[in-house]
Write a protein that holds these residues in place. Structure first.
Motif, PDB file in Angstrom:
ATOM      1  N   TYR A 231       0.826  -1.211   0.000  1.00 17.50           N
ATOM      2  CA  TYR A 231       0.000   0.000   0.000  1.00 17.50           C
ATOM      3  C   TYR A 231       0.865   1.268   0.000  1.00 17.50           C
ATOM      4  O   TYR A 231       0.425   2.322   0.462  1.00 17.50           O
ATOM      5  N   GLU A 232       2.073   1.165  -0.529  1.00 17.58           N
ATOM      6  CA  GLU A 232       2.977   2.316  -0.530  1.00 17.58           C
ATOM      7  C   GLU A 232       2.423   3.484  -1.352  1.00 17.58           C
ATOM      8  O   GLU A 232       2.623   4.648  -1.008  1.00 17.58           O
ATOM      9  N   GLY A 233       1.717   3.178  -2.445  1.00 13.87           N
ATOM     10  CA  GLY A 233       1.205   4.252  -3.292  1.00 13.87           C
ATOM     11  C   GLY A 233      -0.248   4.592  -3.025  1.00 13.87           C
ATOM     12  O   GLY A 233      -0.899   5.220  -3.870  1.00 13.87           O
ATOM     13  N   PHE A 234      -0.754   4.196  -1.851  1.00 17.60           N
ATOM     14  CA  PHE A 234      -2.179   4.380  -1.570  1.00 17.60           C
ATOM     15  C   PHE A 234      -2.578   5.858  -1.549  1.00 17.60           C
ATOM     16  O   PHE A 234      -3.638   6.226  -2.059  1.00 17.60           O
ATOM     17  N   LEU A 235      -1.742   6.711  -0.964  1.00 20.49           N
ATOM     18  CA  LEU A 235      -2.078   8.128  -0.857  1.00 20.49           C
ATOM     19  C   LEU A 235      -2.113   8.808  -2.224  1.00 20.49           C
ATOM     20  O   LEU A 235      -2.941   9.698  -2.474  1.00 20.49           O
ATOM     21  N   ASP A 236      -1.210   8.391  -3.127  1.00 26.83           N
ATOM     22  CA  ASP A 236      -1.164   8.998  -4.462  1.00 26.83           C
ATOM     23  C   ASP A 236      -2.218   8.407  -5.400  1.00 26.83           C
ATOM     24  O   ASP A 236      -2.836   9.131  -6.187  1.00 26.83           O
ATOM     25  N   HIS A 237      -2.404   7.072  -5.342  1.00 29.34           N
ATOM     26  CA  HIS A 237      -3.357   6.395  -6.228  1.00 29.34           C
ATOM     27  C   HIS A 237      -4.188   5.411  -5.399  1.00 29.34           C
ATOM     28  O   HIS A 237      -3.984   4.191  -5.494  1.00 29.34           O
ATOM     29  N   PRO A 238      -5.116   5.903  -4.596  1.00 30.02           N
ATOM     30  CA  PRO A 238      -5.849   5.027  -3.671  1.00 30.02           C
ATOM     31  C   PRO A 238      -6.666   3.946  -4.370  1.00 30.02           C
ATOM     32  O   PRO A 238      -6.630   2.780  -3.966  1.00 30.02           O
ATOM     33  N   PHE A 239      -7.407   4.292  -5.427  1.00 28.60           N
ATOM     34  CA  PHE A 239      -8.279   3.327  -6.086  1.00 28.60           C
ATOM     35  C   PHE A 239      -7.469   2.281  -6.855  1.00 28.60           C
ATOM     36  O   PHE A 239      -7.807   1.095  -6.842  1.00 28.60           O
ATOM     37  N   GLN A 240      -6.409   2.740  -7.510  1.00 26.97           N
ATOM     38  CA  GLN A 240      -5.562   1.800  -8.242  1.00 26.97           C
ATOM     39  C   GLN A 240      -4.858   0.839  -7.293  1.00 26.97           C
ATOM     40  O   GLN A 240      -4.801  -0.370  -7.550  1.00 26.97           O
ATOM     41  N   THR A 241      -4.343   1.367  -6.184  1.00 22.22           N
ATOM     42  CA  THR A 241      -3.653   0.532  -5.210  1.00 22.22           C
ATOM     43  C   THR A 241      -4.612  -0.475  -4.579  1.00 22.22           C
ATOM     44  O   THR A 241      -4.293  -1.671  -4.450  1.00 22.22           O
ATOM     45  N   LEU A 242      -5.793  -0.002  -4.199  1.00 19.13           N
ATOM     46  CA  LEU A 242      -6.783  -0.882  -3.592  1.00 19.13           C
ATOM     47  C   LEU A 242      -7.279  -1.929  -4.581  1.00 19.13           C
ATOM     48  O   LEU A 242      -7.461  -3.104  -4.228  1.00 19.13           O
TER      49      LEU A 242
END
Length: 297
Positions: A231-242
């Motif tokens: 979940y490293e990129g969750f803040l930048d790309h929340p929907f894509q990461t999730l």
């Protein structure tokens, strides 16, 4: 025509297996392969992290002579290999480790279908382990031989082997041998020797292909457990990461339930095909049998 008849029987058995697992609460077994897969992946990632902490300069500084240098390189190569095997092939290792449990689940399913019981025997258990290894080695050998032959033919006739229609036969062959392995668990209890089991499965290759086909779809789909918990990129790309995490979680679940679902389906299909209640090597009690719709053989 028998091929397609038996193939349809194998496909239908998966639908029955889903209902059977739910009705008889066999879903309690499902977390075992899922947890085992995560454990193997975790151990592999720890090996990889441990190896990444080494530096080539540090290793050379610690080595006082050529023997120590060679030993350091061998240790590094071994750690990298173990880490990659455990991380990249976790779901295949799980299937091997689960073999005893798969056999037990098959017996449970047969007992609920037919009231058949099989007394524990250490001698028989050792015999079954030896037989399983023999079958596995035989199947791997033949599958590899067929794969090489198809690869050679494809390479001679086409610039890219993947463009050859013959190349896709490798998948069908893989389906057959996967199904072979699961059906043989039941043939062991019917006391068929290896040659008899081979002859039986060849006569019912449509069933073996169907059982192996669904299993292969589940077990061969690419899944990266690292992406599932990344979940490293969750803040930048929340929907894509999730979305990526949920996708790999779903694929992980499919791979986890595949061995259990397949052995239940294989046992149900074999009961529909040969009526396992007539197995003379089983011990029976007088409890009522589970009712399940019988398919035409």
């Amino acid at each position: 025509m028998k091929f397609f008849k038996h193939f349809a029987l194998g496909i239908r058995s998966y639908w029955k297996a889903i209902s059977f697992i739910k009705t008889h609460k066999l879903y309690w077994y499902l977390p075992i392969p899922a947890g085992l897969m995560l454990l193997i992946y975790y151990v592999g990632s720890e090996f990889a992290s441990w190896q990444a902490g080494w530096s080539e300069e540090q290793g050379c500084l610690e080595c006082a002579n050529m023997n120590e240098t060679i030993w350091f390189l061998l240790k590094m190569l071994l750690s990298i290999s173990i880490g990659l095997i455990l991380m990249k092939f976790a779901k295949y290792i799980v299937v091997v480790l689960l073999s005893p449990m798969i056999s037990i689940i098959s017996q449970i399913v047969e007992k609920k279908l037919t009231n058949n019981k099989y007394p524990f025997s250490l001698q028989q258990t050792l015999h079954d382990v030896k037989r399983g290894l023999h079958i596995a080695m035989r199947n791997v050998m033949w599958e590899y031989i067929f794969f090489l032959l198809i690869l050679i033919v494809s390479a001679l006739g086409w610039d890219e082997v993947h463009q050859s229609p013959f190349f896709y036969l490798t998948f069908a062959i893989g389906f057959f041998y996967y199904g072979f392995s699961f059906i043989d668990y039941i043939n062991e209890r019917r006391r068929l020797d290896i040659d008899q089991s081979i002859h039986f499965i060849r006569r019912h290759r449509g069933l073996a292909v169907a059982i192996g086909c669904i299993y292969s779809v589940f077990i061969l789909v690419p899944v990266d457990l690292g992406q599932m918990v990344n979940y490293e990129g969750f803040l930048d790309h929340p929907f894509q990461t999730l979305g990526t995490s949920l996708l790999h979680f779903s694929l992980w679940m499919l791979a986890s339930i595949a061995p259990i679902l397949t052995i239940v389906a294989a046992t149900i299909a074999m009961h529909d095909l040969v009526d396992l209640s007539e197995n003379e090597f089983a011990i029976r009690n007088n409890s009522p049998q589970v009712s399940i719709d019988k398919s035409e053989n």
